[in-house]
Each structure stands twice: as C-alpha cells, then as structure tokens.
Scaffold this active site. Structure first.
Site, PDB file in Angstrom:
ATOM      1  N   ARG A  34      45.368  49.135 -17.092  1.00 46.26           N
ATOM      2  CA  ARG A  34      43.792  48.767 -18.010  1.00 46.26           C
ATOM      3  C   ARG A  34      43.683  50.527 -17.219  1.00 46.26           C
ATOM      4  O   ARG A  34      42.645  52.015 -17.460  1.00 46.26           O
ATOM      5  CB  ARG A  34      42.893  48.214 -17.848  1.00 46.26           C
ATOM      6  CG  ARG A  34      43.365  47.770 -18.812  1.00 46.26           C
ATOM      7  CD  ARG A  34      42.455  46.468 -19.100  1.00 46.26           C
ATOM      8  NE  ARG A  34      42.122  45.562 -20.512  1.00 46.26           N
ATOM      9  CZ  ARG A  34      42.133  45.110 -20.974  1.00 46.26           C
ATOM     10  NH1 ARG A  34      40.901  44.060 -19.880  1.00 46.26           N
ATOM     11  NH2 ARG A  34      41.808  44.388 -21.933  1.00 46.26           N
ATOM     12  N   LYS A  51      44.138  30.679 -34.061  1.00 43.43           N
ATOM     13  CA  LYS A  51      43.094  30.893 -34.877  1.00 43.43           C
ATOM     14  C   LYS A  51      42.737  31.580 -35.704  1.00 43.43           C
ATOM     15  O   LYS A  51      42.746  33.019 -35.880  1.00 43.43           O
ATOM     16  CB  LYS A  51      41.712  30.425 -33.925  1.00 43.43           C
ATOM     17  CG  LYS A  51      42.054  29.657 -32.941  1.00 43.43           C
ATOM     18  CD  LYS A  51      40.651  29.150 -32.495  1.00 43.43           C
ATOM     19  CE  LYS A  51      40.085  29.523 -31.652  1.00 43.43           C
ATOM     20  NZ  LYS A  51      38.563  29.170 -31.170  1.00 43.43           N
ATOM     21  N   GLY A  78      39.129  42.554 -29.328  1.00 42.70           N
ATOM     22  CA  GLY A  78      37.650  42.596 -30.407  1.00 42.70           C
ATOM     23  C   GLY A  78      37.522  43.709 -30.790  1.00 42.70           C
ATOM     24  O   GLY A  78      37.354  44.105 -31.821  1.00 42.70           O
TER      25      GLY A  78
HETATM   26  P1  ADP Z   1      45.882  38.461 -30.473  1.00 40.84           P
HETATM   27  O1  ADP Z   1      45.532  38.096 -28.565  1.00 40.84           O
HETATM   28  O2  ADP Z   1      46.567  39.450 -30.518  1.00 40.84           O
HETATM   29  O3  ADP Z   1      44.726  38.937 -30.794  1.00 40.84           O
HETATM   30  P2  ADP Z   1      45.625  35.710 -30.690  1.00 40.84           P
HETATM   31  O4  ADP Z   1      44.544  35.758 -29.325  1.00 40.84           O
HETATM   32  O5  ADP Z   1      44.629  35.448 -32.344  1.00 40.84           O
HETATM   33  O6  ADP Z   1      46.523  36.866 -30.792  1.00 40.84           O
HETATM   34  O7  ADP Z   1      46.860  34.419 -30.579  1.00 40.84           O
HETATM   35  C1  ADP Z   1      47.479  34.074 -29.715  1.00 40.84           C
HETATM   36  C2  ADP Z   1      47.904  33.609 -29.080  1.00 40.84           C
HETATM   37  O8  ADP Z   1      47.965  32.251 -30.235  1.00 40.84           O
HETATM   38  C3  ADP Z   1      49.573  32.812 -28.547  1.00 40.84           C
HETATM   39  O9  ADP Z   1      48.145  32.525 -27.140  1.00 40.84           O
HETATM   40  C4  ADP Z   1      50.005  31.989 -29.135  1.00 40.84           C
HETATM   41  O10 ADP Z   1      50.608  31.217 -27.492  1.00 40.84           O
HETATM   42  C5  ADP Z   1      49.146  30.866 -29.946  1.00 40.84           C
HETATM   43  N1  ADP Z   1      49.783  31.154 -31.482  1.00 40.84           N
HETATM   44  C6  ADP Z   1      50.798  31.632 -31.945  1.00 40.84           C
HETATM   45  N2  ADP Z   1      51.609  30.727 -33.203  1.00 40.84           N
HETATM   46  C7  ADP Z   1      50.296  29.365 -32.518  1.00 40.84           C
HETATM   47  C8  ADP Z   1      51.173  27.922 -33.365  1.00 40.84           C
HETATM   48  N3  ADP Z   1      51.561  27.501 -34.375  1.00 40.84           N
HETATM   49  N4  ADP Z   1      50.720  26.928 -33.152  1.00 40.84           N
HETATM   50  C9  ADP Z   1      49.736  27.564 -31.581  1.00 40.84           C
HETATM   51  N5  ADP Z   1      49.094  28.398 -30.576  1.00 40.84           N
HETATM   52  C10 ADP Z   1      50.312  29.382 -31.293  1.00 40.84           C
END
Ligand code: ADP
Ligand code: MG
Length: 404
Positions: free
Chosen positions: A42, A208, A384
C-alpha cells in the site's frame, strides 16, 4: 473519470494534504517491540502520487488510518513504522507527528518547506474521524492549500479525513482532487460500471454470502452470468435442498439465497463438484465429490476440477470478467487448487484480450500467492470500497472531490 486529479491543478509551493491508505500489516502488536511494516504494497501504491507532488514543488502532509485503535494511547497502531518505511523509500526524513491535529502539528506545518514530507498520527486515534466530525475535518483542511484523496480503499466511508476534509477544502475555495491511485481505480473499475462490455461474467466466492448479497443482486442485472464458488456456494446448495454436511453455511441468508436463485435462473452457475474433508487439518483426507454428494460428516472446502473446467467453458469469449472471493480455503495449499486454477484461466483470458478485474482483499492475496498478479488487467486495492463501487454506489470520498 469525471473527477479532477493532481495533474489538473497547480501544486507548486502549495501545502498539500494527501489522504493515503497506509493501513499496512505490522510485525507485532506489542508497542515495546521494534514494530516494522511487513507488507509495503500500500505504501508502494501511493508512491506515484507522492513522487509527482514532490517533483512539482509541493510540501506534503500525509494522513491515513491504521488498524482499529481503541484510543490515542493504543500505541500498537502509531504511524512510526510507516514513517520509517516511507522515509527509506523516499531517501529523505519523513517528519512524523505524534498528533493528528493540534498546536504541535500547526507549528510544524508552518515550518514545512516544498520537497518535505510530513506524516500525521493515525487519524483513527481521534473519535471524530469515524464520526466525520466537522471540526476535525475543518482543522485537517486548514492545514493545507490543496486536498488530495489517494485512498480508494477508504472512499466508501464518510470520515473526517476522507469526505469531511475534502468538503471543508472546497468550502474554503481550495481544490479537492484525486491522486493517481484513486484515478487508476476509478478508471479500471469504471469499465465494469459504465457501459460494460459483453459477454460480462462475474465470479463470486469467499466465505460469506451475507456480505455480498447486494452485489450479487446488482450483478444479476448487469452481468450475463455469475459463477459461484467458495463458502457461499454451500448456502446456495442448502437453499436448493442439497446435503451440505458440516460446510460453512449461513442459515440466516437462506431466504435471500433462495430469492437470488429464483431471480437468476440459469444465469447463476454453481459448482458441480467440490473438495471435501472432515477438517482443515493434515490428518483428514480430502475427497472430490459431486455437489449433490457431500457426506454428512464432511465439509466442502474448495471447488473441484470439473467445476473449473465448466467455468472455463462458460468464460470462453468473455470480454469482461469481475472476480471477487476465493473459490476455496486457499490459505491451505490442498484447498487452493480451485482458486489457483481459476486465476490461471483468467490470466489466459486476459492474454486473449478480455478485461479481468479482481476485487477483494483475500482475492488479491490469493492471486498474488499464485504468482499471477501481473496477468490480471486490474487488481483493486480496495476491499469494501470496490464491492460498493461495483454496485454502482456513489462513494462519499469520491463524491466530495472536484468534478472535471
Ligand atoms: P475477499 O476478501 O476477496 O472479498 P472474502 O473475505 O469474502 O474474500 O472471503 C475469503 C475467505 O473465504 C478466505 O479466508 C477463505 O478461506 C474463505 N473460504 C473460501 N471458501 C471457503 C469454504 N468453502 N469454506 C470456508 N471458508 C472458505
Ligand atoms: Mg476478505
């Protein structure tokens, strides 16, 4: 991009307040330790703006939030390690303030010369930051002649150092403009918002579904297909009546998932096979099973190879791809194959001329871990903020800047 940038204004001999995103990871939470910045991505991302302003005769006052401090005494979140790292990068001393505003800062600003760089203390040390307190915003704006926002990742929040200070600067007749990083984000992500190219395929994953329901709903209106993976796929599976075993599921979001499935029809593409295991630990064996065959005592932790092949065929010919959220628990190597496979095929798609945009902190980390960052058209620095921007929401930190 319809916002003015630093190249549209005169910064020579001006005092320029720059809101940067120096919310970097640190080596320790113990203030007694010699805390250092462990990942300076960053800081590097802000360098083009900082260098341009210095080269053009400005005196810089930088500010940022760092972590989630509870109070002014939460010294684990002091900006000193950031000042040290930035000083190394610039090869000059960065004047580190121990306050955000106050007499010590005003006195130092009065002495500040063109070519010098000052870094204010963590803006979140003051409760007025998150409350967008007009007094704090006004005091920040009063430090400078020009306001620059280069913190895209904080632009979705109307805080004193983002929306407030920009508005106060304009109220007193000064310019409030975007830095280069902000400009790059707005231009790259803007491709997916204003008149997107088709076929436009969105890919959603991550932990989620609840964080992303609004985005999925918006994407259903503008994208041709949405491919779903990661933990959120399980909630869709359960909404379809499938057995999901011990997988991560958000029961509260089941009605929403059902509604999205009905709304989408065949435009929402779910995994056809998944990798399951009884736990994340090394001891439990991982299996590839069809999506409708998840054993009751297992959890789905990645998408399978057939799914990636299916996604590949859907993606062929796509002109625009937006990806947010890993396909599995990519932090654990044996559940990273789906995410890595997808990153590889998106790299190939970009090489064929498609625009591939990656958003989300964990998604960016996963692509970096796979060594494929260079192959994507754009990787957003905002988590976000990028999700909200892609929904077509006007971000307050951007709205407050001068129009072209
Ligand atoms: P981003 O930061 O790219 O928006 P998120 O924060 O929504 O992504 O999600 C990332 C997390 O989701 C990671 O820590 C990953 O381990 C978790 N994850 C992905 N697939 C699964 C799964 N099938 N079960 C549990 N956790 C998962
Ligand atoms: Mg995340």
């Amino acid at each position: 991009m319809n916002k003015k940038t630093i190249t549209d204004i005169d910064v020579s001999d001006k005092k320029v307040l720059v809101r940067v995103d120096f919310n970097v990871p640190l080596s320790s939470k113990d203030p007694a330790d010699d805390i250092v910045v462990t990942d300076d991505t960053r800081i590097q991302a802000a360098m083009p703006t900082i260098r341009y302003l210095l080269d053009n005769g400005a005196a810089l006052i930088l500010c940022s939030h760092l972590g989630r401090p509870k109070s002014t005494d939460d010294k684990q979140f002091a900006m000193d390690p950031v000042a040290a790292r930035l000083g190394d990068e610039l090869g000059i001393e960065v004047i580190k303030m121990d306050e955000v505003i106050g007499p010590s800062v005003s006195d130092a600003v009065a002495q500040l010369q063109a070519g010098q760089v000052m870094l204010l203390e963590n803006t979140r040390f003051l409760p007025g930051e998150k409350k967008n307190d007009p007094d704090l915003a006004g005091q920040l704006a009063d430090l400078a002649d020009v306001y620059v926002n280069d913190a895209f990742g904080s632009a979705h929040r109307a805080h004193a150092s983002t929306e407030g200070a920009a508005r106060k600067m304009r109220e007193k007749g000064g310019p409030a403009v975007a830095g280069f990083l902000m400009e790059k984000e707005l231009t790259a992500l803007g491709v997916a918002v204003d008149n997107p190219d088709h076929p436009y395929i969105a890919i959603m994953g991550g932990a989620k579904i609840s964080d992303k329901i609004k985005l999925i709903e918006h994407l259903l209106k503008v994208a041709d297909k949405i491919l779903i993976g990661g933990g959120m796929a399980n909630t869709f599976f359960k909404a379809q009546g499938k057995e999901v075993g011990k997988s991560l599921v958000e029961d509260d979001a089941l009605p929403e998932a059902q509604r999205l499935l009905e709304m989408a029809g065949d435009r929402l593409v779910l995994p056809v096979d998944v990798i399951v295991a009884a736990s994340l630990s090394e001891e439990s064996e991982a299996f590839n099973v069809p999506a409708n065959g998840i054993p009751a005592d297992q959890m789905a932790l990645d998408v399978g190879l057939v799914t990636i092949q299916h996604f590949n065929s859907v993606l062929q010919g796509a002109k625009l791809v937006v990806w947010n959220g890993p396909m599995g628990v990519f932090e654990v190597d044996r559940f990273a194959a789906g995410t890595n496979g997808l990153a590889m095929l998106l790299g190939a798609l970009a090489a064929q001329g498609a625009t591939v945009i990656v958003g989300g902190g964990d998604s960016a980390a996963a692509v970096a871990k796979a060594g494929l960052s260079d192959q994507m058209s754009h990787i957003s620095t905002g988590g976000g903020a990028s999700l909200e921007f892609l929904q077509g929401i006007t971000l307050p930190g951007i709205a407050a800047l001068d129009d072209k």
